[in-house]
Design an enzyme around this catalytic site. Structure first.
Site, PDB file in Angstrom:
ATOM      1  N   TYR A   1       8.875   7.356  12.658  1.00 55.63           N
ATOM      2  CA  TYR A   1       7.578   6.799  13.035  1.00 55.63           C
ATOM      3  C   TYR A   1       6.713   7.857  13.712  1.00 55.63           C
ATOM      4  CZ  TYR A   1       4.301   3.556  15.362  1.00 55.63           C
ATOM      5  OH  TYR A   1       3.187   2.897  15.809  1.00 55.63           O
ATOM      6  N   ALA A   2       7.290   8.562  14.682  1.00 59.58           N
ATOM      7  CA  ALA A   2       6.534   9.575  15.414  1.00 59.58           C
ATOM      8  C   ALA A   2       6.037  10.675  14.479  1.00 59.58           C
ATOM      9  CB  ALA A   2       7.392  10.166  16.534  1.00 59.58           C
TER      10      ALA A   2
ATOM     11  N   VAL B   1       0.804  -1.220   0.000  1.00 54.42           N
ATOM     12  CA  VAL B   1       0.000   0.000   0.000  1.00 54.42           C
ATOM     13  C   VAL B   1       0.841   1.275   0.000  1.00 54.42           C
ATOM     14  CG1 VAL B   1      -2.080  -1.033   0.964  1.00 54.42           C
ATOM     15  CG2 VAL B   1      -0.298  -0.166   2.504  1.00 54.42           C
TER      16      VAL B   1
ATOM     17  N   ASN C   1      -4.600   0.903   8.413  1.00 50.64           N
ATOM     18  CA  ASN C   1      -3.991   0.382   9.633  1.00 50.64           C
ATOM     19  C   ASN C   1      -2.507   0.041   9.495  1.00 50.64           C
ATOM     20  OD1 ASN C   1      -4.025  -0.955  12.363  1.00 50.64           O
ATOM     21  ND2 ASN C   1      -3.611  -2.752  11.113  1.00 50.64           N
TER      22      ASN C   1
ATOM     23  N   LYS D   1       3.188   9.297  12.279  1.00 47.22           N
ATOM     24  CA  LYS D   1       1.950   9.082  13.023  1.00 47.22           C
ATOM     25  C   LYS D   1       1.299  10.409  13.417  1.00 47.22           C
ATOM     26  CE  LYS D   1       1.697   4.597  12.959  1.00 47.22           C
ATOM     27  NZ  LYS D   1       0.603   3.936  12.220  1.00 47.22           N
TER      28      LYS D   1
ATOM     29  N   SER E   1      -0.843   6.504  16.462  1.00 45.34           N
ATOM     30  CA  SER E   1      -0.138   5.967  17.630  1.00 45.34           C
ATOM     31  C   SER E   1       0.102   7.094  18.622  1.00 45.34           C
ATOM     32  CB  SER E   1       1.208   5.367  17.204  1.00 45.34           C
ATOM     33  OG  SER E   1       2.058   5.138  18.316  1.00 45.34           O
TER      34      SER E   1
END
Length: 255
Positions: A151-152, A59, A85, A155, A137
């Site tokens: 990642y942070a 995706v 997700n 998100k 998250s």
């Protein structure tokens, strides 16, 4: 929904969401980049006599997401709900995280959401309604114990992307909201995180994560799924452009 498999046995967020939606009568189109990861998801849905079809896709690829949406329309005739997700973290602040890993983190965690919305929104507009639930998250709103800047950042981006979509498409009767899970006990803990952060000691990592949570237990994927189900349901018909935090009170603490 994307990320409908799991890295191991048990209630990952995606598997739990697919199962929970199916148990309420939704016809699930379950997507994962790993076909084998969907085997248990299908088995869980079959246990509740649910309807599920599977699809394998990366995706982060526009062509793959476009094909995915068309396949869902071909299977069920419409797309009423989209759950984005997909996600996964890499350790490191801006100095430690190399540029390639940064790009990969943004693509995997944020671009995947953008592409899902990009290709589903026109279908929902044609239908005159729809609901999108994006999974973020607590790393996107708080420091959660480890430097994982890619990642942070991704998100955090999901949260604002959801708000923009919610306002832009409100007149089309399309809602968009975000679920923000905290440090849940999902298969990811045993399969990946313990090795990355606790030398393979699962119990030590679980104790460390539990120490940050005010409630005396740790949530799992079903808790995430329940929040996603509510936001996608008619009971949330007047809720858009907002977030539900599912973290046992962790992000409300100041220590």
């Amino acid at each position: 929904m994307t990320g409908a498999g799991s890295v191991g046995p048990g209630w990952g967020n995606g598997r739990a969401i697919a199962w929970r939606f199916a148990s309420e009568g939704a016809r699930v189109f379950a997507v994962d980049m790993n076909a084998d990861a969907l085997t248990e998801t299908v088995a869980r849905v079959n246990e509740v006599n649910g309807v599920i079809r599977t699809w394998t896709a990366d995706v982060t690829s526009a062509d793959a997401v476009c094909d995915m949406v068309q396949a869902c329309e071909d299977a069920y005739g419409r797309v009423d709900i989209l759950v984005n997700n997909v996600g996964g973290s890499r350790k490191g602040g801006p100095v430690e995280l190399d540029e390639q890993a940064w790009d990969s983190q943004i693509d995997f965690n944020l671009k995947s959401v953008y592409l899902g919305c990009k290709y589903v929104l026109p279908a929902m507009q044609k239908q005159g309604a729809g609901a999108i639930v994006n999974i973020s998250s607590t790393s996107g709103i708080r420091w959660t114990g480890s430097a994982q800047v890619g990642y942070a950042s991704a998100k955090a981006g999901i949260i604002q992307l959801s708000r923009v979509v919610a306002v832009e498409y409100a007149k089309s009767n399309i809602r968009c909201n975000t679920v923000i899970p905290g440090q849940m006990h999902t298969p990811m803990v045993e399969t990946r995180l313990a090795g990355q952060r606790a030398g393979g000691d699962v119990d030590a990592l679980l104790a460390q994560r539990q120490s940050r949570i005010p409630l005396p237990f740790m949530g799992n994927g079903i808790d995430t799924a329940n929040a996603a189900l509510f936001l996608a349901s008619d009971e949330a018909r007047f809720i858009t452009g907002t977030e539900i935090i599912v973290d046992g009170g962790m992000s409300a603490r100041c220590d």
